[in-house]
Design a protein around this motif. Structure first.
Motif, PDB file in Angstrom:
ATOM      1  N   VAL A  76    -119.847 -94.363 -12.474  1.00 27.17           N
ATOM      2  CA  VAL A  76    -120.540 -93.184 -13.090  1.00 27.17           C
ATOM      3  C   VAL A  76    -121.822 -93.102 -12.651  1.00 27.17           C
ATOM      4  CG1 VAL A  76    -119.398 -92.850 -15.233  1.00 27.17           C
ATOM      5  CG2 VAL A  76    -121.379 -94.570 -15.145  1.00 27.17           C
ATOM      6  N   ALA A  80    -123.747 -90.127 -10.443  1.00 30.56           N
ATOM      7  CA  ALA A  80    -124.777 -89.358 -10.727  1.00 30.56           C
ATOM      8  C   ALA A  80    -125.908 -89.390  -9.973  1.00 30.56           C
ATOM      9  CB  ALA A  80    -125.418 -90.115 -12.273  1.00 30.56           C
ATOM     10  N   SER A  92    -125.580 -90.700 -16.228  1.00 30.71           N
ATOM     11  CA  SER A  92    -124.287 -91.489 -16.348  1.00 30.71           C
ATOM     12  C   SER A  92    -124.356 -91.888 -17.786  1.00 30.71           C
ATOM     13  CB  SER A  92    -124.437 -92.563 -15.318  1.00 30.71           C
ATOM     14  OG  SER A  92    -125.233 -93.561 -15.659  1.00 30.71           O
ATOM     15  N   THR A 128    -118.108 -92.586 -18.302  1.00 31.30           N
ATOM     16  CA  THR A 128    -117.103 -93.581 -17.812  1.00 31.30           C
ATOM     17  C   THR A 128    -115.706 -93.090 -18.656  1.00 31.30           C
ATOM     18  OG1 THR A 128    -117.965 -94.874 -20.035  1.00 31.30           O
ATOM     19  CG2 THR A 128    -118.703 -95.575 -17.607  1.00 31.30           C
TER      20      THR A 128
END
Ligand code: ASP
Ligand code: MG
Length: 241
Positions: A76, A80, A92, A128
């Motif tokens: 993540v 990002a 994220s 996530t």
């Protein structure tokens, strides 16, 4: 239009692929509000599992979840960064930051609640998959391949129009296209039929993600990360929506 876009491990296996995914998200975000859910890069979860097994044959399940969840934290943040680097504001979030609350069934936890107020609307949230957190603050995972279920649950919590699951095939086939030569891609498949296929071992969607989609009536589109202009296969209650 609100779309949750989920990318699996093969779609974010290296930095070039993460950049490709960032471009797909940038394009989609021009025509819809998007939230993104990501798996760990490539075979990261396998590698982390193997590390634990170098210590013990029977790792403590709480610690194993703490370990396995780290794969998604990496992907993540990198995604990002990739979005920010092409001028798309994104942030994220892991399960703890967002509040993806599960029961304490480590290794096979079930989502009970998602704190949607934690999901920003001014930037693209990159969340996530696979992870949760118990009411007591312990990190959990939803079981292998669980990020499909994360994506559908987040789509339900956000009342999204679609949950787009991007993967390394361009849709759902009548049989595994890697094995059966004349397998045909389906434009549509019902939740019931998809559930049968998933329970019979079709790897394209995790069975629990399909039953969650059916429960909340969230249409899933199975789409190819490497054929992003194709709408893939619609998995829904009926063809007409
Ligand atoms: N990273 C986890 C796994 O490999 C979850 C997922 O990819 O869906 O099982
Ligand atoms: Mg998968």
């Amino acid at each position: 239009m609100k779309i949750v876009m989920k990318f699996g491990g093969t779609s974010v296996a290296d930095i070039e692929k993460i950049k490709n995914v960032a471009n797909i998200i940038a394009k989609q975000s021009k025509t819809a509000d998007v939230a993104v859910v990501v798996s760990a890069m490539g075979k990261t979860t396998n590698a982390l599992t193997a590390l634990a097994h170098q210590i013990t044959d029977k790792p403590n399940l709480r610690e194993l979840d703490a370990l396995l969840s780290t794969g998604e934290n990496t992907s993540v943040a990198l995604l990002a960064l990739a979005l920010n680097s092409i001028g798309v504001p994104a942030k994220s979030f892991n399960a703890m930051q967002l509040g993806i609350i599960t029961n304490d069934n480590f290794g096979d936890a079930e989502i009970m609640h998602i704190n949607t107020w934690g999901i920003p609307y001014e930037v693209i949230p990159v969340i996530t998959g696979f992870q949760g957190i118990t009411e007591h603050g312990d990190i959990t995972t939803l079981g292998r391949e669980g990020s499909d279920t994360s994506a559908v649950a987040i789509a339900a919590a956000l009342c999204a129009d679609y949950c787009d699951i991007y993967t390394d095939v361009d849709g759902v086939y009548t049989a595994d296209p890697n094995v059966v030569k004349d397998a045909k891609k389906l434009d549509f498949i019902s939740y019931d039929d998809m559930l049968k296929m998933a329970n019979n071992g079709a790897k394209v969607l995790h069975p629990h993600s399909v039953s969650t989609a059916q429960k909340y009536n969230i249409p899933i589109r199975v789409r190819g990360t490497f054929t992003p202009n194709d709408l893939g296969t619609l998995v829904a209650a009926s063809k007409q929506r």
